[in-house]
Design a protein around this motif. Structure first.
Motif, PDB file in Angstrom:
ATOM      1  N   LEU A  29      13.194   7.362  -3.934  1.00 14.52           N
ATOM      2  CA  LEU A  29      13.203   7.505  -2.483  1.00 14.52           C
ATOM      3  C   LEU A  29      14.287   6.576  -1.964  1.00 14.52           C
ATOM      4  CD1 LEU A  29      12.071   8.261   0.348  1.00 14.52           C
ATOM      5  CD2 LEU A  29      10.447   6.371   0.081  1.00 14.52           C
ATOM      6  N   TYR A  60      10.247   2.696  -7.148  1.00 15.83           N
ATOM      7  CA  TYR A  60      10.843   4.011  -6.880  1.00 15.83           C
ATOM      8  C   TYR A  60      11.649   4.019  -5.583  1.00 15.83           C
ATOM      9  CZ  TYR A  60       8.371   6.049 -10.795  1.00 15.83           C
ATOM     10  OH  TYR A  60       7.934   6.344 -12.072  1.00 15.83           O
ATOM     11  N   LEU A  61      11.987   2.852  -5.079  1.00 14.60           N
ATOM     12  CA  LEU A  61      12.628   2.760  -3.769  1.00 14.60           C
ATOM     13  C   LEU A  61      14.013   2.128  -3.863  1.00 14.60           C
ATOM     14  CD1 LEU A  61      12.433   3.014  -0.666  1.00 14.60           C
ATOM     15  CD2 LEU A  61      11.228   0.818  -0.650  1.00 14.60           C
ATOM     16  N   ASN A  80      16.750   0.805  -1.191  1.00 14.68           N
ATOM     17  CA  ASN A  80      17.020   0.473   0.202  1.00 14.68           C
ATOM     18  C   ASN A  80      18.522   0.333   0.406  1.00 14.68           C
ATOM     19  OD1 ASN A  80      14.291  -0.089   1.537  1.00 14.68           O
ATOM     20  ND2 ASN A  80      14.146  -1.373  -0.305  1.00 14.68           N
ATOM     21  N   GLN A 110      10.690  -2.601   2.162  1.00 13.84           N
ATOM     22  CA  GLN A 110       9.742  -2.827   1.076  1.00 13.84           C
ATOM     23  C   GLN A 110      10.458  -2.806  -0.272  1.00 13.84           C
ATOM     24  OE1 GLN A 110       6.162  -3.215   1.833  1.00 13.84           O
ATOM     25  NE2 GLN A 110       7.211  -3.510   3.791  1.00 13.84           N
ATOM     26  N   ALA A 146       7.547  10.473  -4.380  1.00 16.50           N
ATOM     27  CA  ALA A 146       8.630  10.140  -5.309  1.00 16.50           C
ATOM     28  C   ALA A 146       8.082   9.766  -6.677  1.00 16.50           C
ATOM     29  CB  ALA A 146       9.454   8.982  -4.735  1.00 16.50           C
ATOM     30  N   ARG A 147       7.017   8.992  -6.692  1.00 19.09           N
ATOM     31  CA  ARG A 147       6.427   8.530  -7.959  1.00 19.09           C
ATOM     32  C   ARG A 147       5.872   9.713  -8.758  1.00 19.09           C
ATOM     33  NH1 ARG A 147       3.572   5.150  -5.662  1.00 19.09           N
ATOM     34  NH2 ARG A 147       5.088   3.447  -5.721  1.00 19.09           N
ATOM     35  N   LEU A 160       5.474   5.609   4.766  1.00 21.35           N
ATOM     36  CA  LEU A 160       6.283   5.146   3.645  1.00 21.35           C
ATOM     37  C   LEU A 160       5.497   5.208   2.352  1.00 21.35           C
ATOM     38  CD1 LEU A 160       8.948   3.930   2.669  1.00 21.35           C
ATOM     39  CD2 LEU A 160       8.021   1.668   3.174  1.00 21.35           C
ATOM     40  N   ALA A 161       4.220   4.854   2.403  1.00 17.14           N
ATOM     41  CA  ALA A 161       3.383   4.916   1.206  1.00 17.14           C
ATOM     42  C   ALA A 161       3.256   6.350   0.698  1.00 17.14           C
ATOM     43  CB  ALA A 161       2.006   4.333   1.497  1.00 17.14           C
ATOM     44  N   ASP A 165       9.937  -1.651  -4.204  1.00 10.95           N
ATOM     45  CA  ASP A 165       9.097  -0.756  -4.998  1.00 10.95           C
ATOM     46  C   ASP A 165       9.905  -0.212  -6.161  1.00 10.95           C
ATOM     47  OD1 ASP A 165       6.336   0.948  -4.690  1.00 10.95           O
ATOM     48  OD2 ASP A 165       7.910   2.213  -5.555  1.00 10.95           O
ATOM     49  N   LEU A 210       6.583   7.343  -0.926  1.00  7.29           N
ATOM     50  CA  LEU A 210       6.703   6.706  -2.240  1.00  7.29           C
ATOM     51  C   LEU A 210       5.790   7.377  -3.252  1.00  7.29           C
ATOM     52  CD1 LEU A 210       6.962   2.944  -1.257  1.00  7.29           C
ATOM     53  CD2 LEU A 210       8.664   4.273  -2.535  1.00  7.29           C
ATOM     54  N   SER A 211       4.621   7.788  -2.821  1.00  4.61           N
ATOM     55  CA  SER A 211       3.721   8.507  -3.727  1.00  4.61           C
ATOM     56  C   SER A 211       4.346   9.830  -4.177  1.00  4.61           C
ATOM     57  CB  SER A 211       2.383   8.772  -3.029  1.00  4.61           C
ATOM     58  OG  SER A 211       1.519   9.535  -3.843  1.00  4.61           O
TER      59      SER A 211
END
Length: 437
Positions: A230, A255-256, A258, A251, A223-224, A216-217, A253, A220-221
């Motif tokens: 994401l 850029y997230l 859910n 999570q 996407a960022r 997931l990290a 974030d 997200l990276s």
């Protein structure tokens, strides 16, 4: 009598459709599944064994709980909820319940500005894809990117552009004599320069695979770095319905987005879902809702709110639904081991719980569509593997891995599943013998 596909070909010859119309009116993997549902539920079709459908299992305690909550909501507030229009973001009672639940359960700091309620998670995914992918008029069109395929067949219909969805082939890892699992190909994903949004289901449909914290990290990276969202679809996972195990909790974030739904928690026909994310993503989704569907069904929004505030939904997920699917998965794994032919090199994707079994038949003679058509002669519906792949992964899939996979559902009653697997075993034996004859 003409079939629906023949009707469609006839109509397309006499009616002009837009480019979008041609794409959205065409047959797809998801449309095929829905047609199979129609065939197996039509009058006089009780002899069909449907192992393709994504309908959740009919668990008595789940059905009874939702019935009771619906009666309570209708009795208390029917006029206010069903006889008047409401806010496009969602009923305040539900939005507030969502905010409280996630802040309390996960230590988040969201407000109502971070929530939008929609008529099902499918529609919320479609809204996000329409908003964040496609042509901007000034740059190269941005695509909807599936970081790992196979993934939910319905994602292929989310883009209004014919080539608007792309997916990446996973690494296939063997684990034991009859099992395997997928891993992300992050090296390939890092080369993608046309992402407008990343989208994945976790736990996944069809495999039940969940992303872990490190994965997931990395997503997200990615996407960022591209300044795109994401979008994670939690339809099968935590906090509800817990049909399959989640390896990392939801999570928060910048850029997230859910996305959650009540469909797999027992209300598939009522189309209630919601998305949580940064205000800059949620605000345009609220506007899209207002301009397209006005708002989600309000009586069922009130039912959903009651399920959260009373703790009924959390209880169902943890104490009823999760144990049911864990036990069902173990039972079906035993059936597959007992019934499928030992001479065929078949493998099952590993999963803890889950609504589906994803099988790979690693034989040169096997073709997913050949098995699909053969099983229909045996009155069994399955889902061909190719429906869960999209270009560029589909290009390779159609020559090898994707066409050697198929999905079966675990939500039918045990008798239907057992008989269905027995007929699949017959079909695999028949295909193998035909090849070696």
């Amino acid at each position: 009598m003409l079939t629906e596909a023949q009707d469609q070909r006839r109509d397309s010859a006499t009616m002009r459709l837009s480019r979008i119309g041609q794409k959205m009116s065409g047959m797809s993997g998801l449309r095929t599944i829905m047609e199979d549902i129609a065939a197996s539920t039509a009058a006089g079709s009780s002899n069909w064994l449907n192992l393709s459908v994504g309908n959740p299992a009919l668990i008595d305690e789940v059905v009874d709980t939702w019935r009771e909550l619906t009666v309570q909501a209708a009795t208390a507030d029917f006029t206010a909820t069903s006889s008047r229009y409401g806010p496009s973001r969602g009923l305040p009672a539900l939005v507030d319940a969502i905010v409280d639940h996630f802040n309390t359960s996960y230590g988040w700091d969201i407000t109502a500005d971070n929530v939008v309620v929609g008529p099902g998670s499918q529609m919320l995914c479609f809204m996000a894809a329409a908003l964040f992918t496609g042509s901007t008029g000034t740059e190269q069109p941005q695509r909807l990117v599936l970081p790992m395929t196979p993934d939910y067949a319905g994602y292929q219909g989310l883009s209004l552009d014919r080539d608007g969805v792309i997916g990446f082939t996973p690494r296939v890892l063997l684990s034991g004599d009859r099992s395997f699992h997928y891993a992300f190909d992050f090296d390939a994903l890092d080369q993608c320069r046309e992402a407008g949004m990343f989208l994945l289901s976790s736990p996944s449909n069809p495999t039940g695979r969940s992303v872990d914290g490190d994965e997931l990290a990395r997503l997200l990276s990615a996407a960022r770095q591209r300044d795109v969202p994401l979008f994670v679809d939690h339809a099968y996972g935590e906090p509800f319905p817990r049909i399959a195990a989640s390896r990392v909790a939801p999570q928060q974030d910048d850029y997230l987005i859910n996305c959650f739904t009540l469909s797999k928690a027992g209300l598939p026909a009522e189309r209630i879902g919601f998305a949580i994310g940064p205000d800059r993503y949620i605000r345009p989704m609220v506007s899209f809702m207002a301009n397209s569907a006005l708002h989600a069904p309000q009586l069922m929004q009130l039912v959903a709110a009651r399920s959260l505030t009373t703790g009924a939904l959390e209880k169902l997920a943890s104490s009823v639904i999760a144990p049911f699917y864990q036990a069902r998965r173990r039972s079906v794994e035993r059936l597959l081991a007992e019934l499928l032919p030992a001479s065929v090199n078949w493998r099952l994707h590993t999963s803890e719980g889950g609504m589906f079994c994803w099988l790979w038949v690693d034989e040169p003679w096997f073709d997913d569509m050949a098995l699909y058509e053969l099983m229909k002669t045996k009155k069994v519906f399955i889902v061909p593997g190719r429906h869960f792949f999209v270009p560029p992964s589909a290009d390779a899939a159609l020559n090898s891995h994707g066409t050697r996979c198929f999905r079966i559902s675990l939500s039918a009653d045990e008798g239907t599943i057992g008989e269905g697997i027995a007929r699949i075993a017959e079909g695999l034996t028949q295909l193998s013998r035909a090849h070696h004859a």
